[in-house]
Structure formats: structure tokens, C-alpha cells
Design an enzyme around this catalytic site. Structure first.
Site, PDB file in Angstrom:
ATOM      1  CG  ASP A   1      -6.866  -5.351 -26.524  1.00 20.68           C
ATOM      2  OD1 ASP A   1      -6.808  -4.518 -25.611  1.00 20.68           O
ATOM      3  OD2 ASP A   1      -7.009  -5.041 -27.727  1.00 20.68           O
TER       4      ASP A   1
ATOM      5  CB  THR B   1      -2.479  -6.818 -28.099  1.00 21.87           C
ATOM      6  OG1 THR B   1      -3.690  -6.209 -27.615  1.00 21.87           O
ATOM      7  CG2 THR B   1      -2.741  -8.298 -28.245  1.00 21.87           C
TER       8      THR B   1
ATOM      9  N   GLY C   1      -1.638  -1.191 -31.850  1.00 18.82           N
ATOM     10  CA  GLY C   1      -1.542  -0.521 -30.548  1.00 18.82           C
ATOM     11  C   GLY C   1      -0.280  -0.973 -29.820  1.00 18.82           C
TER      12      GLY C   1
ATOM     13  CG  ASP D   1      -7.415  -9.308 -28.683  1.00 23.95           C
ATOM     14  OD1 ASP D   1      -6.174  -9.267 -28.784  1.00 23.95           O
ATOM     15  OD2 ASP D   1      -8.157  -8.494 -29.255  1.00 23.95           O
TER      16      ASP D   1
ATOM     17  NE  ARG E   1      -4.912   1.254 -33.931  1.00 28.38           N
ATOM     18  CZ  ARG E   1      -4.785   0.322 -32.983  1.00 28.38           C
ATOM     19  NH1 ARG E   1      -4.540  -0.913 -33.322  1.00 28.38           N
ATOM     20  NH2 ARG E   1      -4.901   0.626 -31.709  1.00 28.38           N
TER      21      ARG E   1
ATOM     22  NE  ARG F   1      -8.756  -3.617 -30.970  1.00 25.85           N
ATOM     23  CZ  ARG F   1      -8.513  -2.468 -31.624  1.00 25.85           C
ATOM     24  NH1 ARG F   1      -9.460  -1.920 -32.339  1.00 25.85           N
ATOM     25  NH2 ARG F   1      -7.344  -1.888 -31.573  1.00 25.85           N
TER      26      ARG F   1
ATOM     27  CG  ASP G   1      -5.915 -11.657 -34.634  1.00 24.94           C
ATOM     28  OD1 ASP G   1      -4.996 -12.444 -34.332  1.00 24.94           O
ATOM     29  OD2 ASP G   1      -7.123 -11.968 -34.664  1.00 24.94           O
TER      30      ASP G   1
HETATM   31  O1  F6P Z   1      -5.713  -3.104 -28.980  1.00 29.78           O
HETATM   32  C1  F6P Z   1      -5.181  -2.307 -27.976  1.00 29.78           C
HETATM   33  C2  F6P Z   1      -6.111  -1.177 -27.661  1.00 29.78           C
HETATM   34  O2  F6P Z   1      -5.522  -0.401 -26.633  1.00 29.78           O
HETATM   35  C3  F6P Z   1      -7.529  -1.573 -27.289  1.00 29.78           C
HETATM   36  O3  F6P Z   1      -7.638  -2.005 -25.954  1.00 29.78           O
HETATM   37  C4  F6P Z   1      -8.274  -0.310 -27.593  1.00 29.78           C
HETATM   38  O4  F6P Z   1      -9.618  -0.582 -27.894  1.00 29.78           O
HETATM   39  C5  F6P Z   1      -7.551   0.238 -28.783  1.00 29.78           C
HETATM   40  O5  F6P Z   1      -6.266  -0.337 -28.796  1.00 29.78           O
HETATM   41  C6  F6P Z   1      -7.405   1.734 -28.800  1.00 29.78           C
HETATM   42  O6  F6P Z   1      -6.810   2.090 -30.003  1.00 29.78           O
HETATM   43  P1  F6P Z   1      -6.218   3.529 -30.331  1.00 29.78           P
HETATM   44  O7  F6P Z   1      -4.868   3.632 -29.678  1.00 29.78           O
HETATM   45  O8  F6P Z   1      -6.139   3.569 -31.799  1.00 29.78           O
HETATM   46  O9  F6P Z   1      -7.153   4.539 -29.717  1.00 29.78           O
END
Ligand code: F6P
Length: 337
Positions: free
Chosen positions: A137, A135, A15, A139, A76, A181, A107
Site C-alpha cells: 500500500d 506493504t 499482509g 502507506d 494478523r 486499503r 503500521d
Molecule cells: O495492506 C495490504 C492489503 O493487501 C491491502 O491492500 C488490502 O486492503 C488488504 O491488505 C487485504 O487484506 P487481506 O489479505 O486480509 O484480505
């Protein structure tokens, strides 16, 4: 893949997070300044598999420090999780003559980097990888802070402040879902910053009666006519929580899922500064051929840690922040906020 580092790759993966561009800029300019060539790999690990790259010099990264998103694009990659996918990526590394890679992400990005480096080592070759935590998050276990978190918090606060205007006018309850997340950093920081009536986070088991119903009751008794409930996406579904509030309290809440808006926007000074320091450090680490490392923020310092050890580290949300929230927004003597 020789001894003295001559050429490195840089990529962003997973992300996106505001400040990734500032980190790319720092990597490129630090490398170029040390006589190391820099190749941008587009679309994260996917681009390494498909040989999607661009040569970068100091001027290629001009005017990006203030931009959200990532000029290198991100993705990803499921293929990269497989040995066969990484074999193709190793082909690109050989083609480009890369001695090292700076991987900016979370991670999953770092685990991919480590797997790649190990697979290269099986053939008696060397490819050093360095991770930079980015990120929204926040995290990543080994780092007290991750690039993008501050900007995302500020974006969420701005949105919730706007929501509050209309909730106040209509004397309503708002249920706002924020990202994160499986972590509650974003929700708790934002909740404190907006003076939320209640904050639900995954790190703390939700007691709906006590944490939501009781808090709204108290706010009401203290004279408030509008309520702000902040829900971390990992703690529950905002629509279901709103339904429960409606059922128990005869209040008709409005739900807002902030979603990907939290990932965009110009990075704050904090994120730009940290990204610049981490990008610089990543190149120093590669130049020293220290091996596989993750650059991290620990207390006030930027450090680098063994990647495998760093990936095993955990951190926990300081729950005293929750006490602060409770003390400041749900004291009977105060109006909400
Ligand atoms: O890890 C970053 C994040 O924005 C999280 O907060 C969220 O759950 C996820 O990515 C959303 O992912 P995507 O962009 O694949 O919908």
C-alpha cells in the site's frame, strides 16, 4: 534481555509483501555476521504468543531473495492487541532469551511491537524492537517507500496491459479495482503507467461527472474506442462505478478486481535492494541498542527514527501526479494512452 545484544527474533506480520523474504535474509545474515543469533518467529505476533519459532542461520535464508510471500508466514493477531496476549508473547521472549525483535510489516505491526516493548519495560526489563516497513500500500507515514510497492505496481501494470488487449479488440470500457486499503498510491502510479482514462483515489473526492464521464467523452472524441478506469479499493466499488458508467453513457463496462494477485510474485530489483538495505540497517540499530526504532526510506537514504515519533508521522500523496495523468491521457489532441 541483557546489555550486549546476543540473540534477536525476526518476524513478518500483517499482509505479506514481495520483498519480505529479502528483508528476512538481510536481517539473518547481518546478525549472524556480527555474532548475533537469530530466531525466526513464525506467523507474526501469533507465533510469539504460541512459541512458534525456528532457529535461523545464514544458509536457512538461501534462495529466498527472489521469492514472493514470506518464508516465516504471516498473520494478523487480535490476541496480541490484548495485554494478556502480549504477556504470553513476553513469556516466549524470555524462554528464547531475546534481546530484540525485528518486525517486518505495516503500521499495525509496529504498534504491536511498541506495545510489547513497553509492557516488557514495566517489569524493569529491556526488549528493543525495530520495524521495517513492508506493504504494497506504501502507506507508512514515516517512510517515502515501503517494501513490496514496486512489485505490486508492476504486477498490476502487467495485468492491465493484458486486459487492454481484449478491451481494445472489443472496443470496451474496463473498470479495474486495485488494492491499497485507504491509500491511492498503487492506483495512481499504476494509472499513470498504463495511461488510464480515469483514476479514482481516496485522497481526491470523486466527481463522477468530471472525473469519469467527461474523461471517457474526451477520449472518445479523440478517437479512442476503449477506456481504462482504475479504481483504488478505498475510493469506491468497481461494480458500482461500472453500473454508473452504464447508466450514464450507454457503455457496458467489464469489471476486474485484481485482488490478492497484486501481493504475490518475485520481488523487483528495487524491492530486493531496499529490503536488503533495511534489513541490514535494522540489525545495526539493534546492535547499538538504540531502543525502539523504525527503519525508513527518506529521499535516497535509509534512516532510523524513534518508533513513537515515526508512528505519529503522516505523508501525503503528491497530487501533481494526478495533473500528469490528466495532461497525458485526457488531452483532446491525443488518443487514449
Ligand atoms: O495492506 C495490504 C492489503 O493487501 C491491502 O491492500 C488490502 O486492503 C488488504 O491488505 C487485504 O487484506 P487481506 O489479505 O486480509 O484480505
Amino acid at each position: 534481555m541483557g546489555d550486549k545484544i546476543k540473540r534477536i527474533g525476526v518476524l513478518t506480520s500483517g499482509g505479506d509483501a514481495p520483498g519480505m523474504n529479502a528483508a528476512v535474509r538481510a536481517v539473518v545474515r547481518s546478525a549472524v555476521g556480527m555474532g548475533i543469533e537469530c530466531i525466526g518467529i513464525r506467523r507474526g505476533w501469533t507465533g510469539l504468543i504460541s512459541s512458534d519459532f525456528v532457529k535461523l542461520d545464514g544458509s536457512s535464508v538461501s534462495h529466498i531473495i527472489n521469492k514472493g510471500g514470506t518464508m516465516l508466514y504471516t498473520a494478523r493477531s487480535l490476541d496480541f492487541m490484548e495485554r494478556a496476549g502480549r504477556e504470553k508473547a513476553i513469556g516466549t521472549c524470555k524462554l528464547l532469551g531475546l534481546d530484540g525483535i525485528v518486525a517486518i510489516g505495516g503500521d499495525g505491526t509496529f504498534r504491536g511491537a511498541l506495545a510489547l516493548s513497553r509492557q516488557v519495560a514495566e517489569d524493569g526489563q529491556k526488549l528493543d524492537v525495530v520495524g521495517i516497513p513492508a506493504t504494497i500500500d506504501n502507506d507508512i507515514g514515516c517512510s517515502h517507500y515501503t517494501i513490496g510497492f514496486d512489485t505490486a505496481c508492476n504486477t498490476a501494470v502487467q495485468c492491465i496491459d493484458k486486459l487492454r488487449d481484449t478491451m481494445q479488440s472489443h472496443e470496451r470500457c474496463s473498470v479495474v479495482e486495485v488494492m491499497g486499503r485507504h491509500a491511492g498510491y498503487l492506483a495512481l502510479y499504476v494509472g499513470i503507467a498504463v495511461g488510464a482514462t480515469a483514476v479514482l483515489i481516496p485522497e481526491r473526492p470523486v466527481d463522477f461527472e468530471n472525473d469519469v464521464v467527461e474523461n471517457i467523452r474526451r477520449a472518445r472524441l479523440a478517437g479512442s474506442t476503449h477506456y481504462m478506469v482504475v479504481v483504488a479499493e478505498g475510493a469506491g466499488n468497481a461494480y458500482e462505478i461500472a453500473d454508473q458508467i452504464k447508466e450514464k453513457m450507454s457503455i457496458d463496462p467489464r469489471v476486474t478486481v485484481l485482488g490478492h494477485i497484486q501481493r504475490g510474485g518475485s520481488p523487483t530489483a528495487r524491492d530486493r535492494e531496499l529490503a536488503s538495505r533495511m534489513g541490514y540497517q535494522a540489525v545495526q540499530v539493534l546492535a547499538q541498542r538504540k531502543g525502539n526504532r523504525i527503519v525508513a526510506k527518506q529521499e535516497g537514504s535509509i534512516v532510523d527514527l524513534d518508533m513513537e515519533e515515526a508512528l505519529a508521522m503522516t505523508k501525503s500523496l503528491e497530487m501533481d501526479r494526478y495533473d500528469v495523468l490528466e495532461a497525458l491521457t485526457n488531452n483532446d489532441g491525443f488518443r487514449n494512452r
